[in-house]
Design a protein around this motif. Sequence first.
Motif, short mmCIF file in Angstrom:
data_model
loop_
_atom_site.label_atom_id
_atom_site.label_comp_id
_atom_site.label_asym_id
_atom_site.label_seq_id
_atom_site.Cartn_x
_atom_site.Cartn_y
_atom_site.Cartn_z
N LEU A 225 0.72 -1.43 -0.23
CA LEU A 225 -0.28 0.07 0.00
C LEU A 225 0.40 0.85 0.10
N SER A 228 2.86 1.72 -3.15
CA SER A 228 1.59 1.88 -4.38
C SER A 228 1.57 3.75 -4.27
N ARG A 229 1.12 4.00 -2.65
CA ARG A 229 0.78 5.16 -2.99
C ARG A 229 1.84 6.07 -3.00
N ASN A 230 3.15 5.71 -2.77
CA ASN A 230 3.92 7.41 -2.41
C ASN A 230 5.38 6.26 -3.33
N THR A 286 -8.55 -1.93 -1.80
CA THR A 286 -7.52 -0.91 -1.27
C THR A 286 -6.43 -0.52 -2.32
N ALA A 290 -5.36 2.88 -3.71
CA ALA A 290 -4.85 2.76 -3.63
C ALA A 290 -3.66 3.65 -5.13
N GLU A 293 -4.77 6.55 -6.89
CA GLU A 293 -5.06 7.42 -6.76
C GLU A 293 -3.40 7.44 -6.90
N SER A 294 -3.21 6.93 -6.54
CA SER A 294 -1.48 8.14 -7.05
C SER A 294 -1.22 7.88 -8.93
#
Length: 367
Positions: A225, A228-230, A286, A290, A293-294
């Motif tokens: 997570l 994937s987001r950062n 989820t 993520a 959104e990324s």
Amino acid sequence: MKPSGHRDLAKMLAEFKNGSSGSRSRRDLTFTYDQAAAKFAMATPVITPSWLSFYYPLSGQVWIGVLASTLTVCFTLVKITRRKTWQMRHGVLSTGSVVLESVGTLLGQGLYGRLSTSQSNHILVGTWLFFGVVVGTAYRASLIASLTLPRLPPRPETVEELVKVIDRVTIESFDGSYKKFFLNSESSAFRELGSMMVGGDVMDGLNTVLKMKSAHIGAPLNLQLIISRNFAKLDGTSPLYLGKEKLLQVSLAWGVPHDAPYTPQIDKCLRIISQAGLYEQWKKETMEAAARESRMKQREEIKQQGQDGAEHSQTNFRSLSIIHVQGPLLLLLVGITLGSVAFVVERLLVSEPHPSHTPGPTRQISD
């Protein structure tokens, strides 16, 4: 819940964690609803330039077979063209011309026709042409995939491979319980891994992984997570990856008071949720959310940078770089160098014949 309830809950969790003798008789666990594991995250190996990019489309055995076939055909054709009867009918053909034309047909060049003028080698030349078409077509098709999708370097996937390439491991401390567990393990690889462990935050640990020979250990879902987001790129790739081996695997359950009347109802709900596959579905949703959104965040940043930045981000990973074509370029450079050396040696050893001086026609002058 009242403040006193908060204190009772905190006290119960502390006793549950410490495992005191008094708390064992006052606690219980619900139905096991999921399995948790610990994995390590490392930096994805970078593709380094390799002069073997033209070698990878075929295996070593195929290259040996092609080389042996080429030498056999060249040797046979040279022997045929050296026969006096062949030279009297078709003329003298040098060894270099035979080899050049044989290798040229393998590389897709046209056949000049001098090798197939005799009935004795029609079958050999025809078979060689068919062999060249099959091997050449297969090589060119595989070469496209090899250049556009170059082979990644090997990366650690197990603990034994991990401890050989890193200098430190970051992990959330949890009062040092993980470090003690690894240090007391019977496995030498686990003990070595425990000796390199230091406490650290997840983001700090992942950023350290990208800067030095390090790894970070944590829960796979949490690591995926955060990555994937950062850290994920717009095309879905990431500079980090998770190893395949599971370092730890434990069962997850809720802690409840011992002999609580509502424990069977909680177990029933957890069992239904687990058997229906809702936990796996929630994990999948989820991760997809993520990643979405990324990508949206990166697209917004590209729009702020302007159209040039968008075009660069879309075309940068599609174009071939020196990593892909380094092998053919080095092969061309070697060929030019060897050709230049041969030319210089030939100029030094073989002197050009000077034209003999022949007197011109004399003119008769009449009185």
